[in-house]
Design a protein around this motif. Sequence first.
Motif, mmCIF file in Angstrom:
data_model
loop_
_atom_site.group_PDB
_atom_site.id
_atom_site.type_symbol
_atom_site.label_atom_id
_atom_site.label_comp_id
_atom_site.label_asym_id
_atom_site.label_seq_id
_atom_site.Cartn_x
_atom_site.Cartn_y
_atom_site.Cartn_z
ATOM 1 N N MET A 36 0.846 -1.185 0.000
ATOM 2 C CA MET A 36 0.000 0.000 0.000
ATOM 3 C C MET A 36 0.887 1.243 0.000
ATOM 4 S SD MET A 36 -2.995 1.116 2.640
ATOM 5 C CE MET A 36 -4.403 0.471 1.790
ATOM 6 N N ALA A 37 0.515 2.220 -0.783
ATOM 7 C CA ALA A 37 1.290 3.456 -0.908
ATOM 8 C C ALA A 37 1.050 4.363 0.295
ATOM 9 C CB ALA A 37 0.900 4.186 -2.185
ATOM 10 N N GLN A 38 2.058 5.172 0.597
ATOM 11 C CA GLN A 38 1.927 6.163 1.660
ATOM 12 C C GLN A 38 0.982 7.261 1.183
ATOM 13 O OE1 GLN A 38 3.236 6.237 4.782
ATOM 14 N NE2 GLN A 38 2.209 8.156 5.174
ATOM 15 N N ALA A 39 -0.117 7.463 1.890
ATOM 16 C CA ALA A 39 -1.111 8.462 1.488
ATOM 17 C C ALA A 39 -0.540 9.872 1.623
ATOM 18 C CB ALA A 39 -2.369 8.326 2.330
ATOM 19 N N LEU A 40 -1.045 10.771 0.797
ATOM 20 C CA LEU A 40 -0.635 12.174 0.852
ATOM 21 C C LEU A 40 -1.264 12.859 2.057
ATOM 22 C CD1 LEU A 40 -1.110 13.136 -2.916
ATOM 23 C CD2 LEU A 40 1.021 12.561 -1.752
ATOM 24 N N THR A 41 -0.575 13.836 2.616
ATOM 25 C CA THR A 41 -1.125 14.619 3.716
ATOM 26 C C THR A 41 -2.102 15.649 3.149
ATOM 27 O OG1 THR A 41 0.586 16.319 3.592
ATOM 28 C CG2 THR A 41 1.042 14.397 4.995
ATOM 29 N N ILE A 42 -2.882 16.258 4.001
ATOM 30 C CA ILE A 42 -3.818 17.301 3.560
ATOM 31 C C ILE A 42 -3.047 18.456 2.924
ATOM 32 C CG2 ILE A 42 -5.460 19.058 4.334
ATOM 33 C CD1 ILE A 42 -6.566 17.014 6.288
ATOM 34 N N GLU A 43 -1.918 18.823 3.488
ATOM 35 C CA GLU A 43 -1.117 19.905 2.922
ATOM 36 C C GLU A 43 -0.633 19.548 1.522
ATOM 37 O OE1 GLU A 43 -0.541 18.652 6.071
ATOM 38 O OE2 GLU A 43 -1.536 20.296 7.101
ATOM 39 N N GLU A 44 -0.210 18.299 1.335
ATOM 40 C CA GLU A 44 0.232 17.854 0.014
ATOM 41 C C GLU A 44 -0.935 17.828 -0.974
ATOM 42 O OE1 GLU A 44 3.972 14.907 0.997
ATOM 43 O OE2 GLU A 44 1.947 14.166 1.401
ATOM 44 N N LEU A 45 -2.103 17.401 -0.513
ATOM 45 C CA LEU A 45 -3.286 17.375 -1.378
ATOM 46 C C LEU A 45 -3.658 18.773 -1.847
ATOM 47 C CD1 LEU A 45 -5.464 14.833 0.613
ATOM 48 C CD2 LEU A 45 -4.508 14.470 -1.665
ATOM 49 N N LEU A 46 -3.637 19.728 -0.933
ATOM 50 C CA LEU A 46 -4.015 21.100 -1.275
ATOM 51 C C LEU A 46 -2.983 21.766 -2.177
ATOM 52 C CD1 LEU A 46 -5.464 22.287 2.146
ATOM 53 C CD2 LEU A 46 -6.736 21.629 0.082
ATOM 54 N N ALA A 47 -1.763 21.255 -2.194
ATOM 55 C CA ALA A 47 -0.705 21.822 -3.034
ATOM 56 C C ALA A 47 -0.645 21.182 -4.421
ATOM 57 C CB ALA A 47 0.641 21.662 -2.340
ATOM 58 N N GLY A 75 -8.380 15.123 -11.749
ATOM 59 C CA GLY A 75 -8.460 16.495 -11.276
ATOM 60 C C GLY A 75 -8.326 16.598 -9.766
ATOM 61 N N ARG A 76 -7.602 17.616 -9.337
ATOM 62 C CA ARG A 76 -7.443 17.858 -7.899
ATOM 63 C C ARG A 76 -8.795 18.029 -7.227
ATOM 64 N NH1 ARG A 76 -4.911 23.139 -4.930
ATOM 65 N NH2 ARG A 76 -6.990 23.934 -5.259
ATOM 66 N N ALA A 77 -9.714 18.753 -7.872
ATOM 67 C CA ALA A 77 -11.030 18.980 -7.283
ATOM 68 C C ALA A 77 -11.764 17.657 -7.057
ATOM 69 C CB ALA A 77 -11.850 19.906 -8.169
ATOM 70 N N LEU A 88 -10.229 15.934 -3.974
ATOM 71 C CA LEU A 88 -10.642 16.585 -2.731
ATOM 72 C C LEU A 88 -12.107 16.312 -2.413
ATOM 73 C CD1 LEU A 88 -8.749 19.999 -3.025
ATOM 74 C CD2 LEU A 88 -8.079 17.950 -1.754
ATOM 75 N N ARG A 89 -12.979 16.329 -3.447
ATOM 76 C CA ARG A 89 -14.398 16.010 -3.223
ATOM 77 C C ARG A 89 -14.554 14.599 -2.682
ATOM 78 N NH1 ARG A 89 -15.503 18.790 -7.904
ATOM 79 N NH2 ARG A 89 -15.351 16.883 -9.120
ATOM 80 N N ALA A 90 -13.852 13.652 -3.282
ATOM 81 C CA ALA A 90 -13.967 12.252 -2.857
ATOM 82 C C ALA A 90 -13.492 12.064 -1.420
ATOM 83 C CB ALA A 90 -13.181 11.353 -3.801
ATOM 84 N N PHE A 120 -11.769 27.408 -3.833
ATOM 85 C CA PHE A 120 -13.170 27.642 -4.181
ATOM 86 C C PHE A 120 -13.982 28.154 -3.008
ATOM 87 C CE2 PHE A 120 -11.781 24.338 -7.187
ATOM 88 C CZ PHE A 120 -11.956 25.058 -8.350
ATOM 89 N N THR A 121 -13.324 28.565 -1.951
ATOM 90 C CA THR A 121 -14.003 29.075 -0.771
ATOM 91 C C THR A 121 -13.914 30.596 -0.765
ATOM 92 O OG1 THR A 121 -13.384 27.094 0.447
ATOM 93 C CG2 THR A 121 -14.099 28.985 1.748
#
Length: 84
Positions: free
Chosen positions: A1-12, A56-58, A61-63, A71-72
């Motif tokens: 299993m791959a190391q999941a991305l952090t929230i900071e990495e996802l937002l970047a 897509g990044r969006a 993030l939605r999932a 978008f905020t």
Amino acid sequence: MAQALTIEELLALPATVDLPTAGRAFGIGRTKAHELARSGTFPCHVLRIGSTYRVGRAAILRALDIDDPAFTLTTPTQVIDIAS
């Protein structure tokens, strides 16, 4: 299993990413990500462009139920009634 991305990495992440990067967002390895994309069961919408997959990044993030600050609205907007 791959190391999941952090929230900071996802937002970047850029607007779209390759399938292995998208897989990492969900803790999925490269081989499994391709298998899920081919079968249409990847956790979010996947774009197929020729033989390449893009996500897509969006959609990621939605999932993951993460609000995208891009978008905020940070300030209230004023509504102008042009009908009257």
